[in-house]
Design a protein around this motif. Structure first.
Motif, PDB file in Angstrom:
ATOM      1  N   ARG A   3       1.029  -1.073  -0.095  1.00 19.49           N
ATOM      2  CA  ARG A   3       0.123   0.071   0.073  1.00 19.49           C
ATOM      3  C   ARG A   3       0.875   1.298   0.158  1.00 19.49           C
ATOM      4  O   ARG A   3       0.432   2.352  -0.358  1.00 19.49           O
ATOM      5  CB  ARG A   3      -0.944   0.081   1.192  1.00 19.49           C
ATOM      6  N   ALA A   4       2.143   1.197   0.359  1.00 19.12           N
ATOM      7  CA  ALA A   4       2.905   2.218   0.522  1.00 19.12           C
ATOM      8  C   ALA A   4       3.935   2.278  -0.861  1.00 19.12           C
ATOM      9  O   ALA A   4       4.824   2.176  -0.863  1.00 19.12           O
ATOM     10  CB  ALA A   4       3.758   2.053   1.794  1.00 19.12           C
ATOM     11  N   VAL A   5       3.009   2.833  -1.990  1.00 26.43           N
ATOM     12  CA  VAL A   5       3.913   2.630  -3.261  1.00 26.43           C
ATOM     13  C   VAL A   5       4.575   3.929  -3.395  1.00 26.43           C
ATOM     14  O   VAL A   5       4.191   5.139  -3.246  1.00 26.43           O
ATOM     15  CB  VAL A   5       2.665   2.839  -4.395  1.00 26.43           C
ATOM     16  N   ARG A   6       6.243   3.929  -3.446  1.00 20.26           N
ATOM     17  CA  ARG A   6       6.888   4.954  -3.845  1.00 20.26           C
ATOM     18  C   ARG A   6       6.895   5.382  -5.400  1.00 20.26           C
ATOM     19  O   ARG A   6       6.749   6.600  -5.709  1.00 20.26           O
ATOM     20  CB  ARG A   6       8.251   4.660  -3.408  1.00 20.26           C
ATOM     21  N   CYS A   7       7.095   4.173  -6.081  1.00 22.01           N
ATOM     22  CA  CYS A   7       6.870   4.788  -7.780  1.00 22.01           C
ATOM     23  C   CYS A   7       6.482   3.397  -8.232  1.00 22.01           C
ATOM     24  O   CYS A   7       6.763   2.334  -7.970  1.00 22.01           O
ATOM     25  CB  CYS A   7       8.351   5.051  -8.351  1.00 22.01           C
ATOM     26  N   VAL A   8       6.251   3.569  -9.656  1.00 22.83           N
ATOM     27  CA  VAL A   8       5.830   2.401 -10.518  1.00 22.83           C
ATOM     28  C   VAL A   8       6.930   2.525 -11.693  1.00 22.83           C
ATOM     29  O   VAL A   8       6.953   3.579 -12.500  1.00 22.83           O
ATOM     30  CB  VAL A   8       4.380   2.488 -11.086  1.00 22.83           C
ATOM     31  N   VAL A   9       7.396   1.343 -12.215  1.00 24.39           N
ATOM     32  CA  VAL A   9       8.039   1.440 -13.543  1.00 24.39           C
ATOM     33  C   VAL A   9       7.458   0.572 -14.447  1.00 24.39           C
ATOM     34  O   VAL A   9       7.155  -0.510 -14.182  1.00 24.39           O
ATOM     35  CB  VAL A   9       9.501   0.811 -13.255  1.00 24.39           C
ATOM     36  N   ALA A  10       6.890   1.202 -15.447  1.00 29.67           N
ATOM     37  CA  ALA A  10       6.152   0.481 -16.587  1.00 29.67           C
ATOM     38  C   ALA A  10       6.863   0.525 -17.746  1.00 29.67           C
ATOM     39  O   ALA A  10       7.187   1.527 -18.443  1.00 29.67           O
ATOM     40  CB  ALA A  10       4.882   1.171 -16.542  1.00 29.67           C
ATOM     41  N   ARG A  11       7.301  -0.569 -18.323  1.00 31.06           N
ATOM     42  CA  ARG A  11       7.887  -0.623 -19.612  1.00 31.06           C
ATOM     43  C   ARG A  11       9.319   0.429 -19.457  1.00 31.06           C
ATOM     44  O   ARG A  11       9.475   0.808 -20.693  1.00 31.06           O
ATOM     45  CB  ARG A  11       7.143  -0.399 -20.795  1.00 31.06           C
ATOM     46  N   GLY A  12       9.766   0.392 -18.260  1.00 30.06           N
ATOM     47  CA  GLY A  12      10.986   1.034 -18.194  1.00 30.06           C
ATOM     48  C   GLY A  12      10.771   2.418 -17.903  1.00 30.06           C
ATOM     49  O   GLY A  12      11.717   3.209 -17.636  1.00 30.06           O
ATOM     50  N   GLN A  13       9.421   2.929 -18.092  1.00 28.81           N
ATOM     51  CA  GLN A  13       9.157   4.278 -17.743  1.00 28.81           C
ATOM     52  C   GLN A  13       8.805   4.488 -16.208  1.00 28.81           C
ATOM     53  O   GLN A  13       8.106   3.817 -15.556  1.00 28.81           O
ATOM     54  CB  GLN A  13       7.925   4.854 -18.681  1.00 28.81           C
ATOM     55  N   LEU A  14       9.459   5.630 -15.834  1.00 33.07           N
ATOM     56  CA  LEU A  14       9.292   5.876 -14.073  1.00 33.07           C
ATOM     57  C   LEU A  14       8.009   6.852 -13.888  1.00 33.07           C
ATOM     58  O   LEU A  14       7.929   7.621 -14.481  1.00 33.07           O
ATOM     59  CB  LEU A  14      10.654   6.547 -13.516  1.00 33.07           C
ATOM     60  N   HIS A  15       7.115   6.216 -12.994  1.00 28.52           N
ATOM     61  CA  HIS A  15       6.009   7.136 -12.648  1.00 28.52           C
ATOM     62  C   HIS A  15       5.779   7.189 -11.140  1.00 28.52           C
ATOM     63  O   HIS A  15       6.192   6.116 -10.340  1.00 28.52           O
ATOM     64  CB  HIS A  15       4.983   6.498 -13.304  1.00 28.52           C
ATOM     65  N   PHE A  16       5.764   8.337 -10.512  1.00 34.12           N
ATOM     66  CA  PHE A  16       5.312   8.655  -9.296  1.00 34.12           C
ATOM     67  C   PHE A  16       3.827   8.694  -9.027  1.00 34.12           C
ATOM     68  O   PHE A  16       3.261   9.396  -9.574  1.00 34.12           O
ATOM     69  CB  PHE A  16       6.084   9.805  -8.798  1.00 34.12           C
ATOM     70  N   PRO A  17       3.518   8.355  -7.720  1.00 36.41           N
ATOM     71  CA  PRO A  17       2.066   8.629  -7.356  1.00 36.41           C
ATOM     72  C   PRO A  17       1.793  10.157  -7.471  1.00 36.41           C
ATOM     73  O   PRO A  17       2.758  11.186  -7.133  1.00 36.41           O
ATOM     74  CB  PRO A  17       1.992   8.150  -6.096  1.00 36.41           C
ATOM     75  N   ALA A  18       0.778  10.707  -7.938  1.00 35.43           N
ATOM     76  CA  ALA A  18       0.344  12.075  -7.960  1.00 35.43           C
ATOM     77  C   ALA A  18       0.330  12.930  -6.509  1.00 35.43           C
ATOM     78  O   ALA A  18       1.045  14.021  -6.632  1.00 35.43           O
ATOM     79  CB  ALA A  18      -0.926  12.122  -8.548  1.00 35.43           C
ATOM     80  N   ARG A  19       0.110  12.034  -5.630  1.00 34.37           N
ATOM     81  CA  ARG A  19       0.220  12.706  -4.173  1.00 34.37           C
ATOM     82  C   ARG A  19       1.827  13.027  -3.927  1.00 34.37           C
ATOM     83  O   ARG A  19       1.877  13.933  -2.763  1.00 34.37           O
ATOM     84  CB  ARG A  19      -0.570  11.818  -3.298  1.00 34.37           C
ATOM     85  N   SER A  20       2.607  12.563  -4.492  1.00 34.79           N
ATOM     86  CA  SER A  20       3.884  13.201  -4.127  1.00 34.79           C
ATOM     87  C   SER A  20       4.351  14.369  -4.504  1.00 34.79           C
ATOM     88  O   SER A  20       5.444  15.086  -3.810  1.00 34.79           O
ATOM     89  CB  SER A  20       5.246  12.094  -5.008  1.00 34.79           C
ATOM     90  N   GLY A  21       3.639  14.830  -5.253  1.00 35.63           N
ATOM     91  CA  GLY A  21       3.835  16.429  -5.835  1.00 35.63           C
ATOM     92  C   GLY A  21       5.054  16.384  -6.681  1.00 35.63           C
ATOM     93  O   GLY A  21       5.740  17.521  -6.808  1.00 35.63           O
ATOM     94  N   ARG A  22       5.784  15.437  -7.124  1.00 34.63           N
ATOM     95  CA  ARG A  22       7.087  15.665  -7.800  1.00 34.63           C
ATOM     96  C   ARG A  22       6.823  15.932  -9.160  1.00 34.63           C
ATOM     97  O   ARG A  22       5.662  15.420  -9.783  1.00 34.63           O
ATOM     98  CB  ARG A  22       7.716  14.313  -7.682  1.00 34.63           C
ATOM     99  N   PRO A  23       7.731  16.859  -9.895  1.00 33.51           N
ATOM    100  CA  PRO A  23       7.352  17.100 -11.162  1.00 33.51           C
ATOM    101  C   PRO A  23       7.089  16.105 -12.326  1.00 33.51           C
ATOM    102  O   PRO A  23       8.088  14.833 -12.009  1.00 33.51           O
ATOM    103  CB  PRO A  23       8.583  18.049 -11.742  1.00 33.51           C
ATOM    104  N   GLY A  24       6.339  15.858 -13.291  1.00 33.80           N
ATOM    105  CA  GLY A  24       6.327  14.972 -14.158  1.00 33.80           C
ATOM    106  C   GLY A  24       5.709  13.686 -13.703  1.00 33.80           C
ATOM    107  O   GLY A  24       5.820  12.579 -14.146  1.00 33.80           O
ATOM    108  N   THR A  25       4.692  13.850 -12.684  1.00 32.55           N
ATOM    109  CA  THR A  25       4.061  12.759 -12.094  1.00 32.55           C
ATOM    110  C   THR A  25       2.975  12.267 -12.934  1.00 32.55           C
ATOM    111  O   THR A  25       2.406  13.007 -13.895  1.00 32.55           O
ATOM    112  CB  THR A  25       3.655  13.104 -10.543  1.00 32.55           C
ATOM    113  N   SER A  26       2.560  11.151 -12.788  1.00 36.95           N
ATOM    114  CA  SER A  26       1.365  10.553 -13.539  1.00 36.95           C
ATOM    115  C   SER A  26       0.672   9.252 -12.687  1.00 36.95           C
ATOM    116  O   SER A  26       1.472   8.858 -11.765  1.00 36.95           O
ATOM    117  CB  SER A  26       1.957  10.038 -14.875  1.00 36.95           C
TER     118      SER A  26
END
Length: 203
Positions: free
Chosen positions: A180-203
């Motif tokens: 439940r504590a997801v830091r980030c997701v890598v999908a087909r080599g592309q890095l994604h951060f949870p939107a709640r993290s507020g980091r630039p380029g999140t998805s």
């Protein structure tokens, strides 16, 4: 059903069958489907009283044909009332696994408080039925990918496989709640951060 399965398989497409009843599960196995959704082992709608009808010969056929069964448990299974049959469900899950049926993780919605938003609870159900956390995680990764015909390119962390990963804070092998504590997701080599993290380029 056989015609539909044959047509799909000619085009390299897997077939998922919706089956709550034991007789329907038998028909699905006879038709050669790839996955059975629900797999509830219920008697027919005219049976009185309505009950469960587990049959070893059908489970063995499903196992021999490597048909995966997805019990599709909703998130509210822990809150079932005493007469809802949770103990029986856990026994049936353990029984299927003992007979070699491949069980994969999945959720369902539309009944009670069930929604599609909590796969962790589906994995926790397997642990409640006697799985190790590693086996429960495999039901959502390696085994699920194989059941969908994707086992050659995803579902495991190995060279040559797609870079599909979930990075969490904690060790889900020790505690599934770490998922439940997801830091980030890598999908087909592309890095994604949870939107709640507020980091630039999140998805």
């Amino acid at each position: 059903m056989r015609a539909a399965v044959a047509a799909a398989h000619e085009r390299g497409l897997p077939v998922a069958a919706h089956a709550h009843g034991t007789d329907t599960m038998d028909l699905c196995a006879g038709a050669g489907v790839d996955t059975i959704e629900h797999g509830g082992w219920l008697t027919g709608p005219t049976a009185d009283p309505r009950c469960y009808d587990v049959r070893a010969e059908i489970a063995d056929r499903i196992a021999e044909q490597q048909i995966a069964v997805c019990p599709t448990r909703s998130r509210d299974w822990r809150n079932w009332p005493p007469d809802a049959g949770l103990d029986g469900l856990l026994e049936r899950l353990a029984w299927m696994r003992q007979r070699g049926v491949r069980l994969i993780a999945g959720t369902d919605a539309g009944v009670g408080a069930g929604r599609y938003d909590d796969l962790v609870e589906a994995l926790a159900l397997y642990v409640a039925a006697g799985w190790s956390t590693a086996a429960a995680l495999s039901s959502a990764t390696t085994l699920a990918a194989e059941a969908l015909g994707l086992g050659g390119r995803t579902g495991r962390l190995e060279p040559g496989y797609s870079a599909d990963m979930v990075v969490v804070a904690g060790d889900p092998l020790c505690d599934l709640d770490a998922l439940r504590a997801v830091r980030c997701v890598v999908a087909r080599g592309q890095l994604h951060f949870p939107a709640r993290s507020g980091r630039p380029g999140t998805s």
